[in-house]
Design a protein around this motif. Structure first.
Motif, PDB file in Angstrom:
ATOM      1  N   ASN A   1       0.939  -1.123  -0.166  1.00 39.51           N
ATOM      2  CA  ASN A   1      -0.115   0.053  -0.109  1.00 39.51           C
ATOM      3  C   ASN A   1       0.680   1.262  -0.063  1.00 39.51           C
ATOM      4  N   ALA A   2       2.090   1.121  -0.534  1.00 46.84           N
ATOM      5  CA  ALA A   2       3.046   1.836  -0.657  1.00 46.84           C
ATOM      6  C   ALA A   2       3.149   2.871  -2.029  1.00 46.84           C
ATOM      7  N   GLY A   3       2.128   2.223  -2.948  1.00 41.42           N
ATOM      8  CA  GLY A   3       2.336   2.958  -4.489  1.00 41.42           C
ATOM      9  C   GLY A   3       0.878   2.799  -4.893  1.00 41.42           C
ATOM     10  N   ALA A   4       0.413   3.658  -6.031  1.00 42.38           N
ATOM     11  CA  ALA A   4      -0.720   3.503  -6.514  1.00 42.38           C
ATOM     12  C   ALA A   4      -0.965   2.461  -7.327  1.00 42.38           C
ATOM     13  N   LEU A   5      -2.121   2.167  -7.595  1.00 43.68           N
ATOM     14  CA  LEU A   5      -2.389   0.832  -8.180  1.00 43.68           C
ATOM     15  C   LEU A   5      -2.216   1.139  -9.814  1.00 43.68           C
ATOM     16  N   LYS A   6      -2.463   2.500 -10.180  1.00 44.61           N
ATOM     17  CA  LYS A   6      -2.230   3.128 -11.569  1.00 44.61           C
ATOM     18  C   LYS A   6      -0.967   2.668 -11.970  1.00 44.61           C
ATOM     19  N   ASN A   7      -0.099   3.093 -10.880  1.00 45.21           N
ATOM     20  CA  ASN A   7       1.698   3.007 -11.459  1.00 45.21           C
ATOM     21  C   ASN A   7       1.753   1.436 -11.839  1.00 45.21           C
ATOM     22  N   TYR A   8       1.241   0.407 -11.200  1.00 39.33           N
ATOM     23  CA  TYR A   8       1.502  -0.811 -11.279  1.00 39.33           C
ATOM     24  C   TYR A   8       0.801  -1.032 -12.565  1.00 39.33           C
ATOM     25  N   GLN A   9      -0.144  -0.798 -12.935  1.00 39.41           N
ATOM     26  CA  GLN A   9      -0.787  -1.246 -14.091  1.00 39.41           C
ATOM     27  C   GLN A   9      -0.001  -0.570 -15.330  1.00 39.41           C
ATOM     28  N   ASN A  10       0.351   0.457 -15.270  1.00 42.03           N
ATOM     29  CA  ASN A  10       1.032   1.273 -16.294  1.00 42.03           C
ATOM     30  C   ASN A  10       2.478   0.476 -16.349  1.00 42.03           C
ATOM     31  N   ALA A  11       3.094   0.051 -15.439  1.00 42.75           N
ATOM     32  CA  ALA A  11       4.462  -0.829 -15.527  1.00 42.75           C
ATOM     33  C   ALA A  11       4.085  -2.241 -16.239  1.00 42.75           C
ATOM     34  N   ASP A  12       2.790  -2.575 -16.085  1.00 47.51           N
ATOM     35  CA  ASP A  12       2.657  -4.272 -16.721  1.00 47.51           C
ATOM     36  C   ASP A  12       2.250  -3.834 -18.022  1.00 47.51           C
ATOM     37  N   ALA A  13       1.448  -2.929 -18.351  1.00 45.31           N
ATOM     38  CA  ALA A  13       1.135  -2.543 -19.923  1.00 45.31           C
ATOM     39  C   ALA A  13       2.204  -2.292 -20.590  1.00 45.31           C
ATOM     40  N   GLU A  14       3.232  -1.372 -20.085  1.00 42.75           N
ATOM     41  CA  GLU A  14       4.461  -1.079 -20.755  1.00 42.75           C
ATOM     42  C   GLU A  14       5.412  -2.424 -20.995  1.00 42.75           C
TER      43      GLU A  14
END
Length: 416
Positions: free
Chosen positions: A154-167
């Motif tokens: 819970n230290a990062g936003a879910l959006k950042n994780y999804q962007n990294a996965d899509a990239e």
């Protein structure tokens, strides 16, 4: 005066009577001499002896009496063809300048063999993008792992994780695309590194066969629409025959065809009918008939014109090459190799018996030929059917080329 005339008349009658007696005696003597004179005519020679040197010089060739289907046949013209699936063009998937050509017309190539090489800076660019994509994927995988840890804590936003996965997925797709392109260029992606980038692309042969045409030249620019070379696989040659409508009922699938090259009648080939057309060829009244070439195909090339004989039944007859038959005094003959010796001339009465001359050392190398009379039949494809007047041994060796020379030598001997 009257008695003098009577006297002269008596003398004239006496002289005439004497001349008549002398003439009759002369005729009787000549007739007796003609009767008593023995006949000296000899039977024509039938054995000819030829030296090994003469056989080589004249190029006398041998064969046997063959069984050929010369009766009940149909003559047709056509051409040799190779199916399209046995022809191929060697092309480049990328445009470039021809750097080298490794084949020539008539060369046999195997599938995958390098035909030519072409150069283009774009090739280096694709390899560069592939290596760059591979490096970025490693960083993207690390970034995705970091965002996953932050998201779980819970230290990062879910959006950042999804962007990294899509990239990461996009980069992997790009790398897979570049990998396929590089493989089509003939380069192994796993062997690529910054130190071995290739600037030339190898163009390989898609099939095994013979180079029938080379279109490119060194320094010319080629692309996908411009093939570098054409390859033909002659192992699948077939005949395209043109048969007229009236002869079509006599043909069927499976029939054997004997054919020769129109401009070279030296060798026979065989083919087997596998397809009969169901429509007329263009505006002509001929139907296409296709046959597969069987046996030896050496010397046969796509596009050759041929003359074919279609066997309409299984009737066979004894036949020899037409050049094996010679004509003499209204009869036909062939020459058979024999162990018989030529008859030696016997001395006439009153002549001294000559001592036999020493035999030549090369006499054992001479070949004797016996003149055998035959009756000719039909002729087709360079062969003529024959009927032997005299039996010959099975598989007897006969003269198939140069029979005229053997006959000339035999005739000259008879005249001597």
């Amino acid at each position: 005066m009257k008695s003098l005339k009577i006297k002269y008349k008596n003398y004239f009658l006496l002289a005439t009577f004497c001349l008549t007696i002398i003439s009759c005696g002369s005729k009787e003597t000549k007739q007796e001499e003609a009767v008593e004179k023995p006949t000296t005519e000899k039977a024509p020679a039938s054995i000819a002896s030829v030296t090994a040197e003469q056989i080589k010089t004249v190029d006398i060739q041998f064969g046997t009496i063959e069984q050929k289907q010369l009766t009940a046949t149909l003559k047709a013209n056509g051409a040799l063809r190779v199916p399209n699936n046995n022809k191929a063009n060697a092309t480049s998937l990328y445009g470039g300048v021809v750097k080298s050509i490794n084949v020539q017309l008539g060369d046999f190539v195997k599938k995958g063999q390098v035909i030519a090489t072409i150069a283009n800076p774009q090739f280096i660019q694709l390899q560069e993008e592939y290596l760059s994509a591979s490096s970025k994927i490693i960083f993207a995988e690390q970034e995705l792992a970091r965002q996953k840890e932050l998201n779980e804590g819970n230290a990062g936003a879910l959006k950042n994780y999804q962007n990294a996965d899509a990239e990461l997925k996009a980069m992997r797709t790009r790398r897979a695309s570049l990998q396929q392109q590089i493989q089509l260029m003939g380069i192994n992606p796993n062997s690529l590194s910054n130190s071995n980038l290739r600037s030339a692309l190898s163009v390989t042969s898609p099939i095994s066969g013979t180079i029938s045409n080379v279109f490119a030249k060194i320094g010319s620019y080629v692309d996908v629409s411009a093939p570098l070379a054409e390859i033909v696989d002659n192992s699948q040659l077939h005949l395209d025959l043109n048969v007229f409508e009236k002869d079509l009922p006599m043909l069927k699938v499976g029939q054997i065809i004997h054919f020769r090259i129109t401009n070279n009648s030296g060798e026979d080939y065989n083919a087997k009918v596998y397809s009969i057309g169901a429509s007329f060829e263009n505006d002509s009244k001929s139907i296409p008939v296709h046959a597969t070439v069987q046996g030896n195909k050496s010397g046969l090339i796509d596009g050759m014109n041929i003359t074919a004989i279609v066997s309409l039944n299984d009737v066979t007859t004894s036949a020899v090459p037409s050049d094996a038959i010679v004509s003499s005094e209204g009869k036909d003959y062939i020459f058979v190799v024999t162990d018989k010796k030529a008859e030696e001339e016997k001395p006439e009465e009153g002549e001294e018996q000559k001592e036999p001359e020493a035999k030549d050392k090369n006499e054992a190398k001479n070949t004797n030929f016996e003149k055998i009379e035959v009756v000719k039949g039909v002729s087709n494809m360079g062969y003529t059917s024959i009927t032997l007047v005299k039996d010959v041994p099975a598989n007897a060796k006969i003269v198939t080329k140069g029979a005229f020379f053997v006959n000339a030598k035999l005739t000259n001997k008879g005249e001597e």
